[in-house]
Design an enzyme around this catalytic site. Structure first.
Site, PDB file in Angstrom:
ATOM      1  N   ASP A  91       0.940  -1.123   0.174  1.00 36.46           N
ATOM      2  CA  ASP A  91       0.056   0.074  -0.071  1.00 36.46           C
ATOM      3  C   ASP A  91       0.936   1.061  -0.192  1.00 36.46           C
ATOM      4  O   ASP A  91       2.111   1.182   0.282  1.00 36.46           O
ATOM      5  CB  ASP A  91      -1.015  -0.093   1.220  1.00 36.46           C
ATOM      6  CG  ASP A  91      -1.741   1.406   1.367  1.00 36.46           C
ATOM      7  OD1 ASP A  91      -2.519   1.710   0.581  1.00 36.46           O
ATOM      8  OD2 ASP A  91      -1.530   1.739   2.766  1.00 36.46           O
ATOM      9  N   ASP A 129      -0.159   5.243   1.076  1.00 33.62           N
ATOM     10  CA  ASP A 129      -0.423   6.236   2.077  1.00 33.62           C
ATOM     11  C   ASP A 129      -0.633   5.261   3.486  1.00 33.62           C
ATOM     12  O   ASP A 129      -1.421   4.519   3.721  1.00 33.62           O
ATOM     13  CB  ASP A 129      -1.730   6.942   2.075  1.00 33.62           C
ATOM     14  CG  ASP A 129      -1.846   7.834   0.869  1.00 33.62           C
ATOM     15  OD1 ASP A 129      -1.024   8.772   0.916  1.00 33.62           O
ATOM     16  OD2 ASP A 129      -2.462   7.450  -0.046  1.00 33.62           O
TER      17      ASP A 129
END
Length: 220
Positions: free
Chosen positions: A18, A20
């Site tokens: 991922d 953020d």
């Protein structure tokens, strides 16, 4: 050995990240922009902000079902604001060196962010550009759907069940699990810790990568 520790020294075909909260910290920007949006729509920010992380903006707004509010239009307005605000975006400690230790064909990013925003934030944080990036615009269902991680594995030509997913948010953890991958959790941006059976670490400073032909493994 506990299940959460079994990820170490295990050969994987690829690492999927991922963005953020996992590779970079954009919490300050996200909360500035979303707080303003919430106030404009009469929503209490303190509670609302806990529900947005790891999920596409359009899906967050759809779930609210606000009368007269077009989720697509509002998501575009939020994107415009976030594109203009990169103040305070930083790499998670150790993330850059960790990524630089992985062969380029053995890692990629699967983010809920639109592609333009993802690139802008990675540049601001000094995150290396991956050979493979799946953005939130490219999937019909965002996290916690596994669609993004399945697509990322397919683009790298690997089996998702032989991948290690790095996540920070519950929606992303569920997406990685549903894709059949192993998961590890980065907690640097967690204001409130949550229980998870997966190995958790604040950052990448205590981690390193070992690679052989056809596989990568996580080391300490």
């Amino acid at each position: 050995m506990s299940a959460s520790r079994a990820i170490f020294d295990k050969p994987y075909e690829a690492f999927l990240f991922d963005m953020d909260g996992t590779l970079l910290n954009s919490i300050a920007v996200v909360e500035r922009v979303w707080t303003g949006w919430a106030v404009r729509h009469g929503i209490e920010p303190e509670v609302f902000l806990k529900t947005i992380h790891g999920i596409r903006a359009v899906d967050v707004i759809k779930q609210l079902a606000l009368p007269g509010v077009d989720p697509v239009v509002e998501a575009k307005l939020l994107l415009d604001e976030e594109m203009e605000d990169v103040d305070g975006i930083l790499a998670i400690p150790g993330a850059v060196a960790f990524l630089e230790g992985i062969p380029r064909e053995r890692w990629g990013i699967v983010t809920s962010a639109p592609i333009e925003l993802a690139k802008r934030r990675m540049t601001a944080a000094g995150i290396p550009t991956p050979a493979m990036l799946v953005s939130g615009e490219e999937v019909s269902a965002g996290k916690p759907s596994p669609e993004g991680y399945l697509l990322g594995a397919r683009r790298l030509g690997v089996d998702p069940a032989k991948c290690l997913v790095f996540e920070d948010a519950v929606a992303g953890i569920l997406a990685g699990e549903s894709a059949g991958a192993d998961v590890t959790v980065i907690t640097a941006t967690h204001a409130t810790p949550f229980e998870t059976p997966h190995f958790s670490t604040p950052d990448y400073l205590g981690l390193r990568v070992a690679s052989t032909e056809g596989s990568v493994s996580l080391k300490r």
